[in-house]
Design an enzyme around this catalytic site. Structure first.
Site, PDB file in Angstrom:
ATOM      1  N   ARG A 171       0.875  -1.176   0.000  1.00 28.67           N
ATOM      2  CA  ARG A 171       0.000   0.000   0.000  1.00 28.67           C
ATOM      3  C   ARG A 171       0.909   1.222   0.000  1.00 28.67           C
ATOM      4  O   ARG A 171       1.718   1.403   0.902  1.00 28.67           O
ATOM      5  CB  ARG A 171      -0.898  -0.002   1.234  1.00 28.67           C
ATOM      6  CG  ARG A 171      -1.897   1.163   1.284  1.00 28.67           C
ATOM      7  CD  ARG A 171      -2.795   1.039   2.513  1.00 28.67           C
ATOM      8  NE  ARG A 171      -3.815   2.071   2.532  1.00 28.67           N
ATOM      9  CZ  ARG A 171      -3.634   3.289   3.029  1.00 28.67           C
ATOM     10  NH1 ARG A 171      -2.460   3.633   3.538  1.00 28.67           N
ATOM     11  NH2 ARG A 171      -4.620   4.168   3.020  1.00 28.67           N
ATOM     12  N   SER A 239     -12.380  -3.224   1.515  1.00 31.64           N
ATOM     13  CA  SER A 239     -12.523  -2.534   2.797  1.00 31.64           C
ATOM     14  C   SER A 239     -13.990  -2.218   3.043  1.00 31.64           C
ATOM     15  O   SER A 239     -14.671  -1.727   2.145  1.00 31.64           O
ATOM     16  CB  SER A 239     -11.772  -1.198   2.772  1.00 31.64           C
ATOM     17  OG  SER A 239     -10.396  -1.429   2.671  1.00 31.64           O
ATOM     18  N   LYS A 268      -4.154   6.730   7.685  1.00 27.39           N
ATOM     19  CA  LYS A 268      -4.916   6.864   6.439  1.00 27.39           C
ATOM     20  C   LYS A 268      -5.535   8.260   6.364  1.00 27.39           C
ATOM     21  O   LYS A 268      -6.184   8.712   7.315  1.00 27.39           O
ATOM     22  CB  LYS A 268      -6.023   5.803   6.412  1.00 27.39           C
ATOM     23  CG  LYS A 268      -6.832   5.818   5.129  1.00 27.39           C
ATOM     24  CD  LYS A 268      -7.814   4.673   5.096  1.00 27.39           C
ATOM     25  CE  LYS A 268      -8.505   4.622   3.749  1.00 27.39           C
ATOM     26  NZ  LYS A 268      -9.389   3.464   3.632  1.00 27.39           N
TER      27      LYS A 268
HETATM   28  N1  TZP Z   1      -7.893   1.361   6.342  1.00 29.12           N
HETATM   29  C1  TZP Z   1      -8.660   1.611   7.392  1.00 29.12           C
HETATM   30  S1  TZP Z   1      -7.755   2.247   8.646  1.00 29.12           S
HETATM   31  C2  TZP Z   1      -6.315   2.154   7.773  1.00 29.12           C
HETATM   32  C3  TZP Z   1      -6.583   1.650   6.519  1.00 29.12           C
HETATM   33  C4  TZP Z   1      -5.625   1.435   5.440  1.00 29.12           C
HETATM   34  C5  TZP Z   1      -5.013   2.580   8.303  1.00 29.12           C
HETATM   35  C6  TZP Z   1      -4.460   1.632   9.294  1.00 29.12           C
HETATM   36  O1  TZP Z   1      -3.194   2.058   9.733  1.00 29.12           O
HETATM   37  P1  TZP Z   1      -2.731   1.909  11.239  1.00 29.12           P
HETATM   38  O2  TZP Z   1      -1.370   2.623  11.283  1.00 29.12           O
HETATM   39  O3  TZP Z   1      -2.573   0.476  11.530  1.00 29.12           O
HETATM   40  O4  TZP Z   1      -3.746   2.608  12.086  1.00 29.12           O
END
Ligand code: TZP
Ligand code: MG
Length: 339
Positions: A171, A239, A268
């Site tokens: 990602r 998602s 994110k």
């Molecule tokens: N999708 C929902 S929350 C997120 C994504 C890609 C980010 C998750 O990152 P982290 O650092 O584990 O909170």
């Protein structure tokens, strides 16, 4: 009339592939249901042309069918798994070729039959158990170079593999297509060599080009049905942030869903809203496909996530921002074993 010869050659190709698969399920796996389904499919393929004027072209091109079968490299396949994999590929490619040829000839109804058969073959391939059961793992690693303490995505992936993470998603929101492609190509090699499942976020084209195991889509990405058309039997993850999205994902044929954000996260941008743990609990009790909890999950709160039904935990910052990824994963795993 060469298009008829092409169809004929592909009928042979599909039938031969199906016959190999049928024999494997019958004699080796002793799976009579699977064997029956494959046999039915083979009969449909054969029959759909026996009552058609296309059959008149058959005799004239038997030689072609034979040369295709003789040039097959299937005998070299090292193990059963790659034999099955190669034959499903052969069947699916043949079905696609027939489907397209029929369209060119204006036989649209018949072409639809072949499209349906191709989809059915994806289902059967899935039932054969060839897709890696990625949910059978606890930690889902995801890259993000900007939070990786100066390490490259490749270095981080190497660390994740060393740590024993079994599924890794690429990602990367800030890079050019070419940079992403090059990194994915390298990661594909690393993950393949170590038996790790590799998923690409967003870029369906890159996922297909590097032969990733799967693609991860968001709610604003291309619809699953469309992606399925071009990505065939790859794993497709979606998602989801609420019950309605989870139900729709299952209906549309997602192979797994992301569930979250479970907690607040700054990783994110424009992160969606979700009822977090409550939504996760609902998913754990109502959704039959694999699911991965995501969003703000840390070593410090992972036990709570587990208590709300979490089984597979996706973490970005907690892992990529850890100076020692191997130790971090070890420590999380130890903790998870306590409840
Ligand atoms: N999708 C929902 S929350 C997120 C994504 C890609 C980010 C998750 O990152 P982290 O650092 O584990 O909170
Ligand atoms: Mg996306």
């Amino acid at each position: 009339m060469n298009i008829y010869r092409m169809i004929d050659a592909n009928i042979n190709r599909v039938s031969e592939g199906l016959r190999v698969l049928e024999d494997i399920s019958r004699f080796i796996l002793e799976d009579s249901d699977m064997s029956r389904s494959l046999k039915e499919m083979r009969h449909i393929v054969r029959k759909s042309f026996s009552d058609s004027k296309l059959i008149t072209f058959r005799d004239s091109c038997n030689d072609l069918g034979l040369s295709i079968s003789q040039s097959s490299t299937i005998d070299n396949k090292e193990d059963l798994l790659s034999l099955v994999e190669a034959n499903f590929k052969r069947v699916q490619e043949g079905l696609r070729s027939i489907e397209e040829s029929l369209k060119v000839l204006g036989h649209y109804d018949k072409s639809k039959v072949y499209e349906r058969l191709r989809y059915e073959s994806y289902d059967l391939e899935k039932k054969f158990g060839l897709k890696k059961d990625f949910i059978d793992t606890d930690i889902y690693g995801i890259t993000a170079e900007e939070f990786s303490l100066g390490r490259t995505n490749i270095q981080v992936v190497e660390e994740m593999i060393k740590a024993g993470i079994k599924i890794i998603q690429y990602r990367e929101k800030e890079k050019s297509k070419l940079e992403k492609y090059n990194e994915c190509k390298a990661i594909r090699k690393l993950t393949k060599d170590s038996g790790v499942t590799f998923i690409v976020n967003d870029d369906v084209d890159i996922a297909i080009a590097v032969e990733a195991d799967g693609i991860h889509l968001g709610q604003d990405d291309m619809p699953i049905e469309e992606v399925r058309k071009i990505a065939g039997n790859m794993i497709i993850g979606l998602s989801t942030h609420n019950i309605k999205q989870a139900k729709t994902a299952v209906e549309k044929g997602a192979d797994y869903i992301g569930v979250g954000p479970i907690f607040n996260t700054t990783t994110k941008k424009n992160v969606e809203k979700s009822e977090g743990l409550k939504y996760l609990k609902w998913v754990s009790e109502n959704i039959q496909i694999p699911y991965v909890a995501i969003g703000g999950i840390k070593e410090s709160n992972i036990i709570e996530v587990k208590k709300y039904g979490g089984k597979c935990f996706a973490m970005i910052s907690e892992i990529v921002s850890s100076p020692d990824i191997v130790k971090k994963v070890e420590s999380i795993r130890k903790l998870l074993k306590t409840i």
